[in-house]
Design an enzyme around this catalytic site. Structure first.
Site, PDB file in Angstrom:
ATOM      1  N   LEU A  10      -5.319  13.049   1.444  1.00  0.00           N
ATOM      2  CA  LEU A  10      -4.218  13.444   0.107  1.00  0.00           C
ATOM      3  C   LEU A  10      -2.671  13.569   1.114  1.00  0.00           C
ATOM      4  CD1 LEU A  10      -6.465  16.884   1.341  1.00  0.00           C
ATOM      5  CD2 LEU A  10      -5.941  15.338  -0.881  1.00  0.00           C
ATOM      6  N   ALA A  11      -2.092  11.981   1.056  1.00  0.00           N
ATOM      7  CA  ALA A  11      -0.688  11.715   0.605  1.00  0.00           C
ATOM      8  C   ALA A  11      -0.585  11.954  -0.418  1.00  0.00           C
ATOM      9  CB  ALA A  11      -0.518   9.950   0.955  1.00  0.00           C
ATOM     10  N   MET A  13       0.069  11.107  -3.826  1.00  0.00           N
ATOM     11  CA  MET A  13      -0.244   9.983  -5.027  1.00  0.00           C
ATOM     12  C   MET A  13      -2.010  11.532  -4.747  1.00  0.00           C
ATOM     13  SD  MET A  13       0.640   8.577  -7.257  1.00  0.00           S
ATOM     14  CE  MET A  13      -0.083   7.683  -8.570  1.00  0.00           C
ATOM     15  N   ARG A  33      -8.348  12.545   6.385  1.00  0.00           N
ATOM     16  CA  ARG A  33      -8.729  11.899   7.957  1.00  0.00           C
ATOM     17  C   ARG A  33      -7.578  13.328   8.956  1.00  0.00           C
ATOM     18  NH1 ARG A  33      -6.805   7.823  10.453  1.00  0.00           N
ATOM     19  NH2 ARG A  33      -5.129   7.156   8.455  1.00  0.00           N
ATOM     20  N   VAL A  74      -6.829   5.921  -0.429  1.00  0.00           N
ATOM     21  CA  VAL A  74      -5.737   5.374   0.430  1.00  0.00           C
ATOM     22  C   VAL A  74      -5.662   4.099  -0.547  1.00  0.00           C
ATOM     23  CG1 VAL A  74      -7.797   7.118   1.971  1.00  0.00           C
ATOM     24  CG2 VAL A  74      -8.133   4.917   1.265  1.00  0.00           C
ATOM     25  N   ALA A  76      -4.739   0.431  -0.391  1.00  0.00           N
ATOM     26  CA  ALA A  76      -5.713  -0.308  -0.288  1.00  0.00           C
ATOM     27  C   ALA A  76      -5.899  -1.505   0.438  1.00  0.00           C
ATOM     28  CB  ALA A  76      -4.717  -1.451  -1.887  1.00  0.00           C
ATOM     29  N   SER A 128      -1.210   4.438 -13.260  1.00  0.00           N
ATOM     30  CA  SER A 128       0.101   5.042 -13.405  1.00  0.00           C
ATOM     31  C   SER A 128       0.908   5.969 -13.609  1.00  0.00           C
ATOM     32  CB  SER A 128       0.518   3.760 -14.411  1.00  0.00           C
ATOM     33  OG  SER A 128       1.700   3.087 -14.378  1.00  0.00           O
ATOM     34  N   GLY A 130       2.966   6.968 -10.805  1.00  0.00           N
ATOM     35  CA  GLY A 130       4.081   7.364  -9.819  1.00  0.00           C
ATOM     36  C   GLY A 130       3.353   8.792  -9.308  1.00  0.00           C
ATOM     37  N   LYS A 182      -4.436  -3.204 -14.462  1.00  0.00           N
ATOM     38  CA  LYS A 182      -3.374  -2.046 -13.938  1.00  0.00           C
ATOM     39  C   LYS A 182      -2.520  -3.051 -13.132  1.00  0.00           C
ATOM     40  CE  LYS A 182      -0.721   1.284 -12.000  1.00  0.00           C
ATOM     41  NZ  LYS A 182      -0.051   0.123 -10.209  1.00  0.00           N
ATOM     42  N   HIS A 185      -0.165  -4.500 -15.687  1.00  0.00           N
ATOM     43  CA  HIS A 185       0.213  -3.431 -15.947  1.00  0.00           C
ATOM     44  C   HIS A 185       1.510  -3.665 -15.059  1.00  0.00           C
ATOM     45  CE1 HIS A 185       2.141   0.306 -15.005  1.00  0.00           C
ATOM     46  NE2 HIS A 185       2.249   1.013 -15.779  1.00  0.00           N
ATOM     47  N   ASN A 186       1.628  -4.023 -13.415  1.00  0.00           N
ATOM     48  CA  ASN A 186       2.608  -4.124 -12.560  1.00  0.00           C
ATOM     49  C   ASN A 186       2.976  -5.074 -12.914  1.00  0.00           C
ATOM     50  OD1 ASN A 186       1.610  -1.803 -11.460  1.00  0.00           O
ATOM     51  ND2 ASN A 186       1.676  -2.078 -10.234  1.00  0.00           N
ATOM     52  N   GLU A 189       5.564  -4.926 -15.803  1.00  0.00           N
ATOM     53  CA  GLU A 189       6.793  -3.796 -15.071  1.00  0.00           C
ATOM     54  C   GLU A 189       7.599  -4.402 -14.219  1.00  0.00           C
ATOM     55  OE1 GLU A 189       4.465  -0.584 -12.763  1.00  0.00           O
ATOM     56  OE2 GLU A 189       6.297  -0.971 -11.248  1.00  0.00           O
ATOM     57  N   ARG A 447       1.203 -40.101 -15.599  1.00  0.00           N
ATOM     58  CA  ARG A 447      -0.652 -39.763 -14.759  1.00  0.00           C
ATOM     59  C   ARG A 447      -0.713 -40.747 -14.683  1.00  0.00           C
ATOM     60  NH1 ARG A 447      -3.740 -36.080 -16.611  1.00  0.00           N
ATOM     61  NH2 ARG A 447      -4.717 -35.487 -14.594  1.00  0.00           N
TER      62      ARG A 447
END
Ligand code: 6PG
Length: 478
Positions: A10-11, A13, A33, A74, A76, A128, A130, A182, A185-186, A189, A447
């Protein structure tokens, strides 16, 4: 059991996702936790909806209706594995474990396979937007089994952003497909942010504009085809004045860009799949270059071109407009590369990802949301196997129309010594793709010369080797 879904971790995000779910009328079990976080959430936001606070893994699992849906939010890596190991033994076949963090898709594939063995669904999902997005409507990119999406999908679609009434959430594909998308996506970004930053640097370096004036330029651009979240917030950041010094905010922030690693993953995967995502790579390396403070300090005195008023006189009148065109064209390249990577990843892992749907769910909620994504959606809807966005009708015309301005901007940047790795590599990609012949033939010759690596000919089937050292007139079929 009365909660339709639960969130552990429960931070900010996790908390905002839980609140978003509750605000939409879903009963949400909470677990963290450290217990205090759970208590704080209920105390501060309990009135927003129906929360079921729980203080042990067992209690959390008991609170969930079957099939249980349990969102893990939580860090990664190891912390995610630890939470999975804690909860998996308490679950029953058919239950769904959702990892909504920024996990690497390879970890997601591994975890999905392991939980599938135990009859559990594991859904790695990209989220995504934020903190604000998590609370008010993110773009959601779930992977995992199609079966899990039947019961989970409606909940996620409910809390996602909406564009023209359509949810910015779709079942992207099996196992790691959601986290893969995702990741890309980043990467896009990073590329988008770099191109915007270069545009700012060019307008300042070549036209001598102040950040506040450049903010106005971005505001104008944001009313046109570049309309996007990143352009919008860029204007706000540029217009911001530091309250302590009265200086432009961008001038008091250390110019060393940081990163948490998703851009690096995208580039590593691009190398593995052999997909030229040059814009994303340059953007990632540009951050890395900026962070090498000592190296930059050592190199600071190296000579560069004159940037005085005489040099600036050569800057075309149309420069600001040219930068808009260069930015648009380079942005098309960035997305073309990113979608190529998704296409390649989908083929490699058998995901069957629908590119039009990916573009559709990126139209709202996420960091790269932009009007432009509706055009990408339409392009892939019309032609699902389009080889590259660059050749699709509207984009082709826009980039062709922009190319003179694009070249002029890169030339000005080179002449004035303003680093534009993003613009330059995008243009080189465009020229590389459209070239009739590339000097790759010479590389093949080199080569073959030093390593007898052989080459193919344009006029005959087969592989060949020239006996360079003994007699270059002799060519063998290899
Ligand atoms: C999003 C963002 C989000 C986060 C990035 C930032 O889609 O909401 O991408 O995931 O802000 O991880 O990444 P860096 O720290 O690497 O810039």
């Amino acid at each position: 059991a009365r909660a339709s879904i639960g969130v552990t971790g429960l931070a900010v995000m996790g908390r905002n996702l839980a609140r978003n779910l509750a605000r939409h009328g879903h009963t949400v079990a909470l677990h963290n936790r450290t217990e205090q976080r759970t208590r704080d959430l209920v105390e501060q936001f309990g009135s927003e909806g129906d929360f079921v606070p729980t203080y042990s893994a067992e209690e959390f699992v008991r609170a969930l209706e079957r099939p249980r849906k349990l969102v893990i939010m939580v860090k990664a890596g190891a912390p995610t594995d630890a939470v999975i190991d804690e909860f998996a033994p308490l679950l029953e076949p058919g239950d769904i474990v959702i990892d909504a963090g920024n996990a690497h898709f390879a970890d997601t594939r591994r975890r999905e396979a392991a939980l599938r063995e135990r009859g559990l669904h594991f859904v790695g999902t990209g989220v995504s937007g934020g903190e604000e997005g998590a609370l008010h409507g993110p773009s959601i990119m779930p992977g995992g089994s199609a079966e899990s999406y039947e019961s989970l999908g409606p909940l996620l679609e409910d809390i996602s952003a909406k564009v023209d009434g359509a949810p910015c959430c779709t079942h992207v594909g099996p196992d790691g497909a959601g986290h893969f998308v995702k990741m890309v996506h980043n990467g896009i970004e990073y590329s988008d942010m770099q191109l915007i930053a270069e545009s700012f640097d060019l307008l300042r370096g070549a036209l001598g504009l102040e950040p506040a004036q450049i903010a106005e330029t971005f505001r104008t651009w944001n009313t046109g085809r570049l309309d996007s979240y990143l352009i919008e917030i860029t204007a706000e950041v540029l217009a911001h004045t530091d309250p302590h010094t009265g200086k432009p905010f961008v001038d008091i922030v250390a110019d060393e860009a940081e990163q948490k690693g998703t851009g690096r993953w995208t580039v590593q995967n691009g190398l593995e799949l052999g997909v030229p995502i040059t814009g994303i790579a340059e953007a990632t390396f540009a951050r890395s270059l900026s962070g090498h403070a000592g190296l930059r300090q050592a190199a600071r005195g190296l000579a560069g071109p004159d940037r005085g008023s005489a040099a600036r006189q050569g800057v075309p009148e149309s420069f600001a407009d040219d930068v808009e065109q260069a930015l648009y064209a380079s942005k098309v390249v960035a997305y073309a590369q990113g979608f190529h990577q998704i296409q390649a990843g989908s083929a490699e892992f058998g995901w069957n990802i629908d590119l039009a749907s990916v573009a559709a769910i990126w139209r709202g909620g996420c960091i790269i949301r932009a009007t432009f994504l509706d055009d990408i959606r339409a392009a892939y809807r019309a032609e699902p196997t389009l080889p590259t966005l660059l050749t699709s009708g509207g984009f082709r015309k826009a980039v062709e129309d922009a190319q003179d301005a694009w070249r002029s901007v890169v030339a000005t940047a080179v002449r004035l010594g303003i680093p534009t790795p993003g613009f330059s590599t995008a243009l080189a990609y465009y020229d590389g793709l459209r070239a009739d012949r590339l000097p790759a033939s010479l590389i093949q010759g080199q080569r073959d010369y030093f390593g007898a690596h052989t080459y193919r000919r344009v006029d005959r089937e087969g592989s060949f080797h020239t006996t360079w050292a003994t007699d270059p007139r002799v060519e063998h079929e290899a």
